[in-house]
Design an enzyme around this catalytic site. Structure first.
Site, short mmCIF file in Angstrom:
data_model
loop_
_atom_site.label_atom_id
_atom_site.label_comp_id
_atom_site.label_asym_id
_atom_site.label_seq_id
_atom_site.Cartn_x
_atom_site.Cartn_y
_atom_site.Cartn_z
N TYR A 63 -25.86 69.17 18.42
CA TYR A 63 -25.71 68.03 17.52
C TYR A 63 -26.30 68.37 16.16
CZ TYR A 63 -26.17 63.05 16.19
OH TYR A 63 -26.09 61.85 15.57
N ARG B 21 -30.03 26.34 35.47
CA ARG B 21 -31.18 26.60 36.33
C ARG B 21 -31.51 28.09 36.44
NH1 ARG B 21 -29.82 22.97 41.46
NH2 ARG B 21 -27.72 23.11 40.61
N GLY C 180 -18.00 28.38 43.54
CA GLY C 180 -18.18 29.72 42.97
C GLY C 180 -19.59 30.24 43.14
N ASN D 9 -25.21 19.90 53.03
CA ASN D 9 -23.81 20.10 52.71
C ASN D 9 -23.65 21.44 52.02
OD1 ASN D 9 -21.15 19.82 51.73
ND2 ASN D 9 -21.87 18.74 49.88
C1 UD1 Z 1 -23.35 20.80 45.34
C2 UD1 Z 1 -23.13 19.56 46.17
C3 UD1 Z 1 -24.26 19.48 47.20
C4 UD1 Z 1 -24.29 20.75 48.04
C5 UD1 Z 1 -24.35 22.00 47.17
C6 UD1 Z 1 -24.12 23.22 48.03
C7 UD1 Z 1 -22.08 17.88 44.73
C8 UD1 Z 1 -22.29 16.63 43.97
N1 UD1 Z 1 -23.14 18.38 45.34
O1 UD1 Z 1 -24.57 20.65 44.65
O2 UD1 Z 1 -24.07 18.36 48.04
O3 UD1 Z 1 -25.38 20.73 48.93
O4 UD1 Z 1 -23.33 21.96 46.16
O5 UD1 Z 1 -24.24 24.40 47.31
O6 UD1 Z 1 -20.96 18.33 44.82
N2 UD1 Z 1 -18.97 22.74 39.10
C9 UD1 Z 1 -17.89 22.65 38.25
N3 UD1 Z 1 -17.85 21.64 37.34
C10 UD1 Z 1 -18.78 20.68 37.27
C11 UD1 Z 1 -19.88 20.76 38.15
C12 UD1 Z 1 -19.93 21.79 39.05
O7 UD1 Z 1 -17.01 23.51 38.29
O8 UD1 Z 1 -18.63 19.79 36.43
C13 UD1 Z 1 -19.04 23.83 40.06
C14 UD1 Z 1 -20.22 24.74 39.87
O9 UD1 Z 1 -19.88 25.84 39.02
C15 UD1 Z 1 -20.54 25.21 41.27
C16 UD1 Z 1 -20.06 24.08 42.15
O10 UD1 Z 1 -19.17 23.31 41.37
O11 UD1 Z 1 -19.84 26.40 41.58
C17 UD1 Z 1 -21.20 23.22 42.64
O12 UD1 Z 1 -21.86 22.66 41.53
P1 UD1 Z 1 -23.44 22.65 41.38
O13 UD1 Z 1 -23.78 21.99 40.11
O14 UD1 Z 1 -23.99 23.98 41.65
O15 UD1 Z 1 -23.78 21.65 42.57
P2 UD1 Z 1 -25.08 21.60 43.45
O16 UD1 Z 1 -26.12 20.85 42.74
O17 UD1 Z 1 -25.40 22.93 43.97
CA CA Z 2 -24.75 24.98 43.50
#
Ligand code: UD1
Ligand code: CA
Length: 469
Positions: free
Chosen positions: A392, A16, A108, A174
């Protein structure tokens, strides 16, 4: 010994953000997001921290090595496929080995989370199976929404992608930050099934699993939602930057730094500014810049990794990189100081002067239109307008040494390697090609001759020729 373990989820990609760079290395006020999260994690003095990496893992490992953070307190976990936050948490849990007590799970990409909030989460979770952080957002788009029953009890989280129209109206979101009992986490992660729509394993399913097994869920609801804002898009990243910038600038103001326009200055995380220093509008202090007390940085100046002593003045629109400026020196307007330069105490660098790898002795002056590269200028020396070091030859760089109190006349070229001795003079317009002994005068000008009546004769000659078009 603390029984708290922490998992930081950072394996996601930058889809994104539309970026080649790993998401967690994108900076907020000059500091990678991940560093904020790891600092917050470390501040809780956990037993260990598992960092889950995937996309761009090598660049993160490299970054951690540079910081020396690598092996000391981190367990690196590799999530080979991006299968969702629950799958990432499971990868992190494996890296932690056999653990008991509680596990704090951080994202992260939620960098500005404050230690106080994490402590509050730990407190309200207590012995409950699960605790989470929520916030009310006027615009909850993209976040998972908190589902509460009519008594106000949380019974689930629904991701926006899966939410119906009514659920999308919910403003409570959340934050993606959880405190979980290790045994409950281990058991529940095994039960989470892939989401039918996205095929991802959602960590948010922990909530419904807790409710199904009659375990308690605690929620810490934040009144200031800014600290849990995620950085999923460039717009969100820009917003977080502004927010963090506001906090940093506010902190400098509180510590006695004057500012013409606090919204118009930009200060990186970690920059130090002494009290009674003053920043004009549009000033940018970047990287590891350190400013002494009582300095004035006029509008439009940009300083990278530069160290200024006390009472330094940098006049408008100057650009400084990796240099050291000693007390009471004056630079600019429009000075350019390139890396590895040192400006001595009380020295002056004026308009349109460029220095590179140059050491200007105390009280020395280069006031106008000059280039000094690979040069050592002694104390009290005067560098006239338009002086150029020719350092130079197309292959190598050569050094120019100018002694204490030497006087370099305007429009001088110094063909390096060359030395001008202490107290020596170089006449204006001289091309210095060999050593000038101390106290000597170097002149290389062609003596002037005047041709009488030359202009009138020229005009006469020209009148006989057709005009050039
Ligand atoms: C997630 C939450 C959402 C919350 C939001 C807050 C879930 C399903 N959703 O959504 O409810 O409101 O965070 O910021 O958890 N990551 C991994 N491996 C993966 C997928 C993600 O390490 O396979 C890590 C990403 O690097 C990131 C974090 O998990 O740091 C959250 O993942 P991201 O895809 O950003 O979730 P959101 O759509 O933001
Ligand atoms: Ca996120």
């Amino acid at each position: 010994m603390s029984s708290l373990n922490i998992i930081v989820l950072a394996a996601g990609n930058s889809t994104r953000l539309k970026s080649e760079k790993t998401k967690v290395l994108h900076p907020i006020c000059g500091r990678p997001m991940l560093d904020y999260v790891l600092a917050a994690a470390k501040s809780l003095k956990p037993k260990s921290i598992a960092l889950v990496l995937g996309h761009g893992r090598e660049s993160v490992v490299e970054h951690l090595k540079v910081q020396g953070a690598h092996k000391n307190f981190l367990k690196l976990a590799h999530q080979k496929e991006r299968r969702g936050t629950a799958h990432a948490a499971m990868t992190g849990l494996k890296a932690l080995g056999s653990i008991s007590g509680r596990v704090l799970i951080l994202s992260g990409d939620v960098p500005l989370i404050e230690t106080a909030t994490l402590r509050a989460l730990l407190r309200i979770t207590g012995k409950k199976a699960l605790g989470l952080v929520t916030a009310l957002l006027p615009d909850p788009q993209h976040y998972g929404r908190i589902l509460r029953d009519e008594t106000g009890r949380i019974y689930g989280i629904v991701e926006e992608k899966n939410a119906n129209a009514a659920q999308r109206q919910i403003n409570e979101i959340n934050a993606g930050i959880y405190c979980v009992q290790a045994d409950f986490l281990k058991a529940s992660l095994k039960k989470i099934r892939a989401n039918a729509k996205t095929k991802e394993f959602y960590l948010t399913d922990l909530v419904s699993l807790a409710i199904q097994s009659d375990r308690d869920v605690a929620a810490h609801s934040l009144s200031n939602p800014h600290e849990i804002m995620g950085a999923n898009t460039r717009a969100e990243l820009a917003f977080l930057n502004l927010y963090a910038q506001d906090l940093l600038v506010g902190n400098h103001l509180a510590h006695g730094v004057g500012m013409q326009d606090p919204d118009g200055v930009y200060v990186d995380f970690g920059v130090k500014i002494g009290a009674d220093s003053y920043l004009g509008s549009g000033v940018q202090l970047l990287g590891n810049t350190r400013i002494g007390t009582g300095c004035t940085i006029e509008p439009g100046c940009i300083l990278h990794d530069s160290v200024l002593g006390n009472g330094v003045t940098v006049k408008a629109y100057s650009y400084l990189e990796s240099c050291q400026v000693k007390a009471r020196a004056t630079l600019g307007p429009f000075a350019r100081v390139r890396p590895d330069s040192v400006i001595g105490e009380g020295a002056k660098v004026g308009n349109f002067v460029e220095l590179k790898k140059t050491h200007l002795g105390a009280g020395a002056k280069a006031n106008h239109l000059s280039y000094l590269g690979d040069t050592k200028v002694g104390r009290g020396a005067n560098i006239g307008a338009g002086t150029i070091t020719c350092n130079y030859d197309g292959w190598h760089k050569f050094v120019t040494v100018i002694g204490d109190d030497a006087f370099i006349g305007s429009d001088t070229q110094l063909i390096a390697p060359v030395q001008v001795g202490k107290g020596a003079y170089v006449a204006s317009g001289t091309t210095v090609t060999k050593r000038v002994p101390p106290g000597a005068l170097a002149v290389s000008r062609v003596p002037q001759r005047n041709v009488a009546d030359w202009a009138r004769k020229k005009n006469l000659r020209n009148k006989k020729k057709p005009r050039a078009k």
